[in-house]
Every structure is written in structure tokens, then in C-alpha cells.
Design an enzyme around this catalytic site. Structure first.
Site, PDB file in Angstrom:
ATOM      1  N   SER A  74       0.782  -1.026  -0.073  1.00  0.00           N
ATOM      2  CA  SER A  74       0.027  -0.042  -0.016  1.00  0.00           C
ATOM      3  C   SER A  74       0.881   1.100  -0.062  1.00  0.00           C
ATOM      4  CB  SER A  74      -0.770   0.171   1.197  1.00  0.00           C
ATOM      5  OG  SER A  74      -1.336   1.397   1.289  1.00  0.00           O
ATOM      6  N   TYR A  98      -1.422  -0.725  10.964  1.00  0.00           N
ATOM      7  CA  TYR A  98      -1.681  -1.266   9.480  1.00  0.00           C
ATOM      8  C   TYR A  98      -0.567  -1.144   8.632  1.00  0.00           C
ATOM      9  CZ  TYR A  98      -3.392  -1.199   4.727  1.00  0.00           C
ATOM     10  OH  TYR A  98      -3.590  -1.616   3.469  1.00  0.00           O
ATOM     11  N   LYS A 101       2.409  -3.587   6.590  1.00  0.00           N
ATOM     12  CA  LYS A 101       2.656  -3.697   5.101  1.00  0.00           C
ATOM     13  C   LYS A 101       4.225  -3.631   5.321  1.00  0.00           C
ATOM     14  CE  LYS A 101      -1.380  -4.417   3.412  1.00  0.00           C
ATOM     15  NZ  LYS A 101      -1.663  -5.841   2.766  1.00  0.00           N
TER      16      LYS A 101
HETATM   17  N1  UFG Z   1     -12.671  11.414   3.020  1.00  0.00           N
HETATM   18  C1  UFG Z   1     -13.383  12.475   3.395  1.00  0.00           C
HETATM   19  N2  UFG Z   1     -14.938  11.912   3.969  1.00  0.00           N
HETATM   20  C2  UFG Z   1     -15.143  10.669   4.278  1.00  0.00           C
HETATM   21  C3  UFG Z   1     -13.896   9.673   3.910  1.00  0.00           C
HETATM   22  C4  UFG Z   1     -12.931  10.106   3.287  1.00  0.00           C
HETATM   23  O1  UFG Z   1     -13.430  13.542   3.231  1.00  0.00           O
HETATM   24  O2  UFG Z   1     -16.128  10.114   4.730  1.00  0.00           O
HETATM   25  C5  UFG Z   1     -11.512  12.206   2.448  1.00  0.00           C
HETATM   26  C6  UFG Z   1     -10.104  11.845   3.338  1.00  0.00           C
HETATM   27  O3  UFG Z   1      -9.956  12.736   4.296  1.00  0.00           O
HETATM   28  C7  UFG Z   1      -9.110  11.569   2.146  1.00  0.00           C
HETATM   29  C8  UFG Z   1      -9.834  11.016   1.070  1.00  0.00           C
HETATM   30  O4  UFG Z   1     -11.089  11.257   1.250  1.00  0.00           O
HETATM   31  O5  UFG Z   1      -8.588  13.036   1.931  1.00  0.00           O
HETATM   32  C9  UFG Z   1      -9.557   9.539   0.856  1.00  0.00           C
HETATM   33  O6  UFG Z   1      -9.876   8.666   2.059  1.00  0.00           O
HETATM   34  P1  UFG Z   1     -10.100   7.355   1.993  1.00  0.00           P
HETATM   35  O7  UFG Z   1     -10.341   6.964   3.578  1.00  0.00           O
HETATM   36  O8  UFG Z   1     -10.759   6.714   0.790  1.00  0.00           O
HETATM   37  O9  UFG Z   1      -8.712   6.798   1.533  1.00  0.00           O
HETATM   38  P2  UFG Z   1      -7.343   7.004   2.449  1.00  0.00           P
HETATM   39  O10 UFG Z   1      -6.522   7.761   1.406  1.00  0.00           O
HETATM   40  O11 UFG Z   1      -7.421   7.657   3.624  1.00  0.00           O
HETATM   41  O12 UFG Z   1      -6.810   5.621   2.662  1.00  0.00           O
HETATM   42  C10 UFG Z   1      -6.280   4.642   1.632  1.00  0.00           C
HETATM   43  C11 UFG Z   1      -6.604   3.157   2.276  1.00  0.00           C
HETATM   44  C12 UFG Z   1      -5.817   2.706   3.119  1.00  0.00           C
HETATM   45  C13 UFG Z   1      -4.454   3.193   2.874  1.00  0.00           C
HETATM   46  C14 UFG Z   1      -4.141   4.540   2.349  1.00  0.00           C
HETATM   47  C15 UFG Z   1      -2.926   4.972   1.797  1.00  0.00           C
HETATM   48  O13 UFG Z   1      -8.163   2.899   2.593  1.00  0.00           O
HETATM   49  O14 UFG Z   1      -5.867   1.377   3.352  1.00  0.00           O
HETATM   50  O15 UFG Z   1      -4.943   4.883   1.302  1.00  0.00           O
HETATM   51  O16 UFG Z   1      -2.532   3.933   0.706  1.00  0.00           O
HETATM   52  F1  UFG Z   1      -3.497   2.964   3.804  1.00  0.00           F
END
Ligand code: UFG
Length: 334
Positions: A125, A149, A153
Site C-alpha cells: 500500500s 496497519y 505492510k
Molecule cells: N474522506 C472524506 N470523507 C470521508 C472519507 C474520506 O473527506 O467520509 C477523504 C479523506 O480525508 C481523504 C480522501 O477522502 O482525503 C480519501 O480517503 P479514503 O479513506 O478513501 O482513503 P485514504 O487515502 O485515507 O486511505 C486509503 C486506504 C488505506 C491506505 C491509504 C494509503 O483506505 O488502506 O489509502 O494508501 F492505507
């Protein structure tokens, strides 16, 4: 044709990779304990692909289950998806994450060695890069963890790097996989309130949730909201096919980013999804979420140079395919 074992093969990325491998002419065996996959996924895969789907129901924490899979099938390569993947949950349950993600990998490797198979593709990841201003991120950027997590990885990558030269290892660092298969018969289907952006937006689009909370609009990004490198799950699935081909054809190990190289903000995704479903996505600005970084985008050139990998699908494609899947499921539920 080579036979590939997919641990976690009934899950979101696993099931899409199953179809990409079948399309590429591989034989595939799914190994899954269905702890985070619906029991009807194999039947759906069978409907899409036509041929009988081979499933071994088992747990990567149970060596006997793994040995049974290797005894029943002559396996030429493994793609190891089976793992826990929620960053927040890993903070609550660090030992669970280490047990499943690190212990599970060790079991898979031991069973592979006993079964005479030394080719593995590992689901890593972008989280291994931690919080960094270097964007887009190249693969030689130092690894650091910001959650248990992420720790698991990095530990997985490091374990694989210690293997002897007769192993061939593909480490694939996923950015943000979204979207669904073109058939709209498989896709991401979280049971609880989704943690991730696109599944959450999808539930706002269906009316199951009232509105999206946008976590922070004061980041140093063009519109102030977080920027990520969203990649269509079908493009991601192809990356696994190319990685396996490389391991089989050349025996050369590789570590690559799987992303598009393009960043999209939360509000970009909100707009693209609204266009895909034909309705505005309601949202409100909320405080930043703990542990989030402003920007996370891939440098995609190494995957292109070493695997010939290139993501071709756009953010609009990702949202349209997600909506086709989610709205189709909803019709079926009624
Ligand atoms: N976001 C919101 N509201 C929500 C959910 C997310 O504004 O309800 C925003 C987050 O703040 C972020 C973006 O949308 O800016 C993406 O968030 P995600 O939760 O979809 O994804 P992440 O980038 O936080 O996490 C993902 C995977 C993880 C991994 C990470 C880094 O879920 O497993 O990418 O690779 F570790």
C-alpha cells in the site's frame, strides 16, 4: 497455463483480479475464509467468466487449510491479498493486525515453500510512504509507518526482501482503488458505514446516508481538500496480471507503485460522482480526520518501465462503474 492461488480472492480487489487473470488465460484458485467477502461472490464470478470457479475455503492463519490447497492444486504462483485493511481499526487492535497480516504472510510463505512454489505477488500500500511532501512519490522514497496497519505492510515487504534468490517477488503498492467491474456484478460492498470516500459517497447517492463529511478544507491543496491518486480497480487488477507474467517469464522481483500519477481532491470526486449518478452529492465540511495526509499520489513510471503497466481509466469511469454496481445491487435488494 500457469495456475495461480489468490488468497483473499473473493474480496474486492481479489475478485477483480480473478477476472483479469481468467481473461489473460490463467487458471485460478480462490482461497478465502469469507470473513470480508459475500458467499455469493464465486457464483457471480462464474456467471461473468463462464467456467467453474475453484474455491478452497480456508484461513491463512491455518496452515492445514493452506497445505490442503497446495495438495489439491499444482500452484505456479500466489497473489496474497488476504489481510485486514482498516487503518483506524488497526489502531484499536494492533495485535490482530500483526497476527493476521504478518502471521498470515509467514504461513503462506511456509506453505508455498513446502508446496514447491516460490512466486508471490504481495498487496502492499502507498501507506508505507507515511506523510511526505515528496509528491508524486517514487518507490525509493524511505518507508515509515503512521499506523499498525502501515507497520504490517512494511513488515510484509521486509520479510519478502529477506527471501533467498530462488524466490520471485512482486510487491505492489496500491494507491486508492475504487470503482467496480464493467459487468456491474461485483464491486466493493462494505457491511458497515464505510470509512473510505467512494463507498461513502455511493451510500449518499443511494440515499442510505444523508450527507458526506468532507474531512478538512484547509489543506495546502488547490481546493483545500485532501488529494489522492484514485485508480480503477480493473486497472489495478491488470497490474497483478502483469506482475505475475513478469515473475513467471523473467523470475525478476520488483516493487512498484500502482496508481495513475494524477491527484483528485475530495470535491473533485464529489462532483464526478454527482455527474455519474445524475444527482448532487450532499456534503458538509468537517474537521480533518486524524492521521490523514494532504496529498498522496504515485509516480507511475517504474510500473510502466518494468511491467508495461499503465492505468487507462479516468475518475469519471471509476464513478460511473461504482454507480452502475451500487445502483444495480439496490434494485436487486428491493
Ligand atoms: N474522506 C472524506 N470523507 C470521508 C472519507 C474520506 O473527506 O467520509 C477523504 C479523506 O480525508 C481523504 C480522501 O477522502 O482525503 C480519501 O480517503 P479514503 O479513506 O478513501 O482513503 P485514504 O487515502 O485515507 O486511505 C486509503 C486506504 C488505506 C491506505 C491509504 C494509503 O483506505 O488502506 O489509502 O494508501 F492505507
Amino acid at each position: 497455463m500457469a495456475k495461480i492461488l489468490l488468497t483473499g480472492g473473493a474480496g474486492y480487489i481479489g475478485s477483480h483480479t480473478y477476472l483479469a487473470l481468467i481473461d489473460a488465460g490463467f487458471e485460478v484458485v480462490i482461497f478465502d475464509n469469507f470473513s470480508n467477502a459475500k458467499p455469493d461472490v464465486p457464483a457471480r464470478l462464474q456467471d461473468i467468466a463462464g467456467d467453474r470457479v475453484h474455491v478452497v475455503e480456508g484461513d491463512v492463519l491455518n496452515r492445514t487449510d493452506l497445505d490442503a490447497a497446495f495438495a489439491a492444486h499444482q500452484i505456479d504462483g500466489v497473489v496474497h491479498f488476504a489481510a485486514k485493511k482498516a487503518v483506524g481499526e488497526s489502531v484499536e487492535k494492533p495485535l490482530d493486525y500483526m497476527h493476521t497480516n504478518v502471521g498470515g504472510l509467514l504461513n503462506v510463505l511456509a506453505a508455498m515453500e513446502a508446496g514447491g512454489c516460490r512466486r508471490i505477488v504481495f498487496s502492499s500500500s502507498a501507506t508505507v510512504y507515511g506523510d511526505t511532501d515528496v509528491q508524486p512519490i517514487p518507490e525509493d522514497h524511505p518507508r515509515t509507518y503512521t499506523s499498525p496497519y502501515a507497520f504490517t505492510k512494511i513488515a510484509g515487504e521486509q520479510i519478502l526482501e529477506q527471501l533467498t534468490d530462488d524466490w520471485a517477488v512482486g510487491i505492489l503498492r496500491y494507491f486508492n482503488p475504487v470503482g467496480a467491474h464493467r459487468s456491474a456484478m461485483i464491486g466493493e460492498d462494505p457491511e458497515d458505514i464505510p470509512n473510505n470516500l467512494v463507498p461513502y459517497i455511493a451510500k449518499v447517492a443511494t440515499g442510505d446516508l444523508a450527507k458526506l463529511s468532507v474531512f478538512g478544507d484547509d489543506y495546502d491543496t488547490p481546493d483545500g481538500t485532501g488529494v489522492r491518486d484514485y485508480i480503477h480497480v480493473e486497472d489495478l487488477a491488470n497490474g497483478h496480471v502483469l506482475s505475475l507474467k513478469r515473475l513467471i517469464d523473467t523470475g525478476e522481483s520488483h516493487t512498484v507503485n500502482l496508481g495513475t500519477g494524477e491527484g483528485s481532491s475530495v470535491l473533485d470526486v464529489v462532483r464526478a460522482y454527482g455527474a455519474a449518478c445524475g444527482d448532487d452529492i450532499a456534503y458538509a465540511i468537517a474537521p480533518r480526520r486524524d492521521g490523514d495526509v494532504a496529498v498522496l499520489t504515485a509516480r507511475p513510471d517504474k510500473a510502466k518501465a518494468e511491467l508495461g503497466f499503465e492505468a487507462t481509466r479516468t475518475l469519471a469511469d471509476m464513478c460511473r462503474s461504482s454507480w452502475a454496481w451500487v445502483s444495480g445491487q439496490r434494485r436487486n435488494d428491493k
